[in-house]
Design a protein around this motif. Sequence first.
Motif, PDB file in Angstrom:
ATOM      1  N   PHE A  78       0.751  -1.092  -0.263  1.00  0.00           N
ATOM      2  CA  PHE A  78       0.081  -0.048  -0.011  1.00  0.00           C
ATOM      3  C   PHE A  78       0.710   1.240   0.026  1.00  0.00           C
ATOM      4  O   PHE A  78       0.685   2.110  -0.886  1.00  0.00           O
ATOM      5  CB  PHE A  78      -0.891   0.022   1.220  1.00  0.00           C
ATOM      6  N   GLU A  79       1.702   1.505   0.980  1.00  0.00           N
ATOM      7  CA  GLU A  79       2.418   2.790   1.175  1.00  0.00           C
ATOM      8  C   GLU A  79       3.330   3.120   0.197  1.00  0.00           C
ATOM      9  O   GLU A  79       3.614   4.187  -0.140  1.00  0.00           O
ATOM     10  CB  GLU A  79       3.118   2.756   2.310  1.00  0.00           C
ATOM     11  N   HIS A  80       4.391   1.866  -0.430  1.00  0.00           N
ATOM     12  CA  HIS A  80       5.396   2.405  -1.298  1.00  0.00           C
ATOM     13  C   HIS A  80       4.838   3.036  -2.430  1.00  0.00           C
ATOM     14  O   HIS A  80       5.547   3.906  -3.079  1.00  0.00           O
ATOM     15  CB  HIS A  80       5.958   1.197  -1.398  1.00  0.00           C
ATOM     16  N   HIS A  81       3.511   2.868  -2.876  1.00  0.00           N
ATOM     17  CA  HIS A  81       3.134   3.362  -4.156  1.00  0.00           C
ATOM     18  C   HIS A  81       2.529   4.531  -4.066  1.00  0.00           C
ATOM     19  O   HIS A  81       2.082   5.316  -5.146  1.00  0.00           O
ATOM     20  CB  HIS A  81       2.297   2.278  -4.846  1.00  0.00           C
ATOM     21  N   GLN A  82       2.509   5.225  -2.868  1.00  0.00           N
ATOM     22  CA  GLN A  82       2.024   6.578  -2.627  1.00  0.00           C
ATOM     23  C   GLN A  82       2.663   7.588  -3.149  1.00  0.00           C
ATOM     24  O   GLN A  82       4.045   7.305  -3.262  1.00  0.00           O
ATOM     25  CB  GLN A  82       1.621   6.709  -1.163  1.00  0.00           C
ATOM     26  N   GLY A  83       2.350   8.690  -3.512  1.00  0.00           N
ATOM     27  CA  GLY A  83       3.198   9.892  -3.809  1.00  0.00           C
ATOM     28  C   GLY A  83       4.281  10.265  -3.163  1.00  0.00           C
ATOM     29  O   GLY A  83       5.378  10.665  -3.632  1.00  0.00           O
ATOM     30  N   ALA A  84       4.142   9.954  -1.906  1.00  0.00           N
ATOM     31  CA  ALA A  84       5.585  10.358  -1.001  1.00  0.00           C
ATOM     32  C   ALA A  84       6.767   9.302  -0.942  1.00  0.00           C
ATOM     33  O   ALA A  84       7.751   9.832  -0.828  1.00  0.00           O
ATOM     34  CB  ALA A  84       5.028  10.671   0.423  1.00  0.00           C
ATOM     35  N   ASN A  85       6.280   8.062  -1.448  1.00  0.00           N
ATOM     36  CA  ASN A  85       7.271   7.229  -1.528  1.00  0.00           C
ATOM     37  C   ASN A  85       7.635   6.455  -2.863  1.00  0.00           C
ATOM     38  O   ASN A  85       8.449   5.622  -2.697  1.00  0.00           O
ATOM     39  CB  ASN A  85       6.766   5.915  -0.501  1.00  0.00           C
ATOM     40  N   HIS A  86       6.913   6.890  -3.848  1.00  0.00           N
ATOM     41  CA  HIS A  86       7.140   6.236  -5.116  1.00  0.00           C
ATOM     42  C   HIS A  86       8.503   6.232  -5.634  1.00  0.00           C
ATOM     43  O   HIS A  86       8.966   5.313  -6.396  1.00  0.00           O
ATOM     44  CB  HIS A  86       6.136   6.356  -6.222  1.00  0.00           C
ATOM     45  N   ASN A  87       9.174   7.378  -5.226  1.00  0.00           N
ATOM     46  CA  ASN A  87      10.611   7.719  -6.041  1.00  0.00           C
ATOM     47  C   ASN A  87      11.619   7.382  -4.942  1.00  0.00           C
ATOM     48  O   ASN A  87      12.548   7.877  -5.080  1.00  0.00           O
ATOM     49  CB  ASN A  87      10.528   9.016  -6.602  1.00  0.00           C
ATOM     50  N   GLN A  88      11.136   6.486  -3.829  1.00  0.00           N
ATOM     51  CA  GLN A  88      12.280   6.146  -2.749  1.00  0.00           C
ATOM     52  C   GLN A  88      12.452   4.679  -2.920  1.00  0.00           C
ATOM     53  O   GLN A  88      11.935   3.888  -2.439  1.00  0.00           O
ATOM     54  CB  GLN A  88      11.556   6.464  -1.471  1.00  0.00           C
ATOM     55  N   PRO A  89      13.702   4.582  -3.355  1.00  0.00           N
ATOM     56  CA  PRO A  89      14.187   3.018  -3.453  1.00  0.00           C
ATOM     57  C   PRO A  89      14.489   2.454  -2.198  1.00  0.00           C
ATOM     58  O   PRO A  89      14.902   3.159  -1.321  1.00  0.00           O
ATOM     59  CB  PRO A  89      15.355   3.106  -4.348  1.00  0.00           C
ATOM     60  N   LEU A  90      14.235   1.179  -2.099  1.00  0.00           N
ATOM     61  CA  LEU A  90      14.559   0.201  -0.725  1.00  0.00           C
ATOM     62  C   LEU A  90      16.005  -0.075  -1.014  1.00  0.00           C
ATOM     63  O   LEU A  90      16.688  -0.630   0.020  1.00  0.00           O
ATOM     64  CB  LEU A  90      13.488  -0.609  -0.546  1.00  0.00           C
ATOM     65  N   GLY A  91      16.784   0.066  -2.163  1.00  0.00           N
ATOM     66  CA  GLY A  91      17.984  -0.630  -2.200  1.00  0.00           C
ATOM     67  C   GLY A  91      18.686   0.074  -3.522  1.00  0.00           C
ATOM     68  O   GLY A  91      17.912   0.570  -4.478  1.00  0.00           O
ATOM     69  N   LEU A  92      19.815   0.401  -3.442  1.00  0.00           N
ATOM     70  CA  LEU A  92      20.699   0.951  -4.201  1.00  0.00           C
ATOM     71  C   LEU A  92      21.864   0.435  -4.742  1.00  0.00           C
ATOM     72  O   LEU A  92      22.694  -0.106  -3.738  1.00  0.00           O
ATOM     73  CB  LEU A  92      20.932   2.452  -3.946  1.00  0.00           C
ATOM     74  N   ILE A  93      22.368   0.126  -5.931  1.00  0.00           N
ATOM     75  CA  ILE A  93      23.508  -0.191  -6.242  1.00  0.00           C
ATOM     76  C   ILE A  93      24.257   0.596  -7.312  1.00  0.00           C
ATOM     77  O   ILE A  93      23.606   1.011  -8.327  1.00  0.00           O
ATOM     78  CB  ILE A  93      23.034  -1.741  -7.323  1.00  0.00           C
ATOM     79  N   LEU A  94      25.354   0.804  -6.693  1.00  0.00           N
ATOM     80  CA  LEU A  94      26.140   1.771  -7.670  1.00  0.00           C
ATOM     81  C   LEU A  94      27.284   1.095  -8.403  1.00  0.00           C
ATOM     82  O   LEU A  94      27.950   0.357  -7.889  1.00  0.00           O
ATOM     83  CB  LEU A  94      26.928   2.943  -6.500  1.00  0.00           C
ATOM     84  N   THR A  95      27.529   1.655  -9.755  1.00  0.00           N
ATOM     85  CA  THR A  95      28.538   1.088 -10.453  1.00  0.00           C
ATOM     86  C   THR A  95      29.404   2.135 -10.998  1.00  0.00           C
ATOM     87  O   THR A  95      28.742   3.268 -11.119  1.00  0.00           O
ATOM     88  CB  THR A  95      27.966   0.005 -11.594  1.00  0.00           C
ATOM     89  N   PRO A  96      30.482   1.865 -11.594  1.00  0.00           N
ATOM     90  CA  PRO A  96      31.357   2.871 -12.358  1.00  0.00           C
ATOM     91  C   PRO A  96      30.977   3.428 -13.525  1.00  0.00           C
ATOM     92  O   PRO A  96      31.159   4.415 -14.162  1.00  0.00           O
ATOM     93  CB  PRO A  96      32.783   2.220 -12.208  1.00  0.00           C
ATOM     94  N   THR A  97      30.416   2.307 -14.601  1.00  0.00           N
ATOM     95  CA  THR A  97      30.240   2.405 -15.887  1.00  0.00           C
ATOM     96  C   THR A  97      28.744   2.053 -16.191  1.00  0.00           C
ATOM     97  O   THR A  97      28.141   1.329 -15.502  1.00  0.00           O
ATOM     98  CB  THR A  97      31.218   1.440 -16.685  1.00  0.00           C
TER      99      THR A  97
END
Length: 571
Positions: free
Chosen positions: A222-241
């Motif tokens: 329910f909450e993750h799709h609401q306007g305040a949270n839809h652009n908030q990822p729960l996991g982030l993977i950073l890569t150089p290329t």
Amino acid sequence: MSKRPKSIDDLLKDDEFKIPKFISKEKRQKLKEQKQPSLPTPKPKPKITYTNESDEDEQGRPEIPTPKSRKNGPRFQFGWDETEDTTSIHTPLISLDDDDGESEDEIDDLPLELHWSRKPLEQMNRRDWRIFKEDFNITTKGQDIPNPLRTWKESNLSQELIDLINKFGYENPTPVQRATIPLSLSKRDVVGVAETGSGKTLAFLIPLLNYLLSVDENYLKFEHHQGANHNQPLGLILTPTRELAQQITQVANQFGKILGFNVICIIGGHGYQETINQVENGVHIIVATPGRLVDSIERNIIGLSKCWYFIMDEADRMIDMGFEKDLNTIIGALPSNEKLSTTIDGRIFNVTKRQTMMFTATISPQIEKITKNYLIDPGYIYIGGAGEALDHIDQKFEYMTNTPNEDFDRVRFDKLLKIISRHIQNTRNPLIIIFANFKQTCDVLSQELAENGYKDNTAIHGSKSQDIRESAIQKFRRHEIRILIATDVAARGIDIPNVTLVINFQMTKKFDEYIHRIGRTGRAGNEGASVTFISKEEDEQIFIPLKKFLVKGGKRLPEWLYSYKSQTMRD
């Protein structure tokens, strides 16, 4: 009674002490003959008669004769007196008595120590785990590091995730997966040091997916799709290329589509509106390059306030490419551990702190600084082969003694043609990557190869658009072209398991990049080969680290490198 010691004269009067006398050699020989005992006269051998006159038994087989009688006593006669045997006065340290103890048959039947692969998990002891780690070249550093995985079914992963792993054909974990997954599941920060092509992508994707499956179900629904949270990822993977980011996204989407997780890729070359559209229905995992992610955060397209799981892949490469400032900005945007004491995030996201996984090929001072500043009590996992000459890659060198008078080295190019021709003739389904240091060199090589009969080639470098680079890699992966020419923009992140040959037309100026270049071949358990053009005039600064690298890996040194001594060594 006097306590003074006896004089020498009194001592010599005792029977225990005799004054030595000189005896001539002739007398000593006679005394020796008198003391030597005479040997007993041998008795005549008794004549043996046999009970059976025939040489064959009833079935016609030759029969061993049986003596009529034989005197009791020792079978052999020796020339010593049995009364002089001193062994009877000693008690043996170990006595085996057939009546009281074990028989020889019983001793042979004692169970042998089973190999770890034949033991149930609960019967594994410290010795078994030590052998297990040696078998897979796993080394660890840190307190309370959990034991590695033997099989997927013995892990603490969600059964739903295990079923998907088996469905996609990942039968057994790779060494880096065996070691890092249990550590990450214990909610510890992880520093993994492993070579390219070792299976790092699944080593961090599987724990991340398992974490998402533990997040509160109502929040996800329910909450993750609401306007305040839809652009908030729960996991982030950073890569150089960009290439590496796309590759990870492709694998993550394999699992995400089935598990119901939205995975998006944020890299340069893609429009911001594309990202806005992708996050409208909620985003669970973001795979990004540092520069474009910082832009997205500053434009409020992406927020990281709910991101409690952070992964850095090839962190050393990000530092080398100048992303250290962006990396610090991104880490600063992640939620702090202090937030857990003032919010209900800990209960919703099932966390006690932010969890970080960092993978790198080398531990540089900058990496140590990041580890110290942003990771909490990390466990270190080292997989053998990182920074060592790889056994599954046949490394050869073309030592060039001439200095070209023009921009394009024609002599070197002629040798390149012979290497390519020989490899294509002797290899089934050849795929060749040629590395050069400059964009112009890549373009010239592509043109020259096409004019010499190798039109199935393409060049990628920083001046090529993202679409062109992606298209070229896909064609190469599908074997539509056999030769890919690239600068170091493609040295990392291209995961094509069937590259058969890497050619360094120009040797890199940073030795670490040499390892990453040749790491494009010999992946996923395959054998690989590399050929490197090298000269003293252009590449002398690489000679010493190359020599140490080959010696450490047990490789045979070329004659020109074996006899090389740097100026500092000579001084």
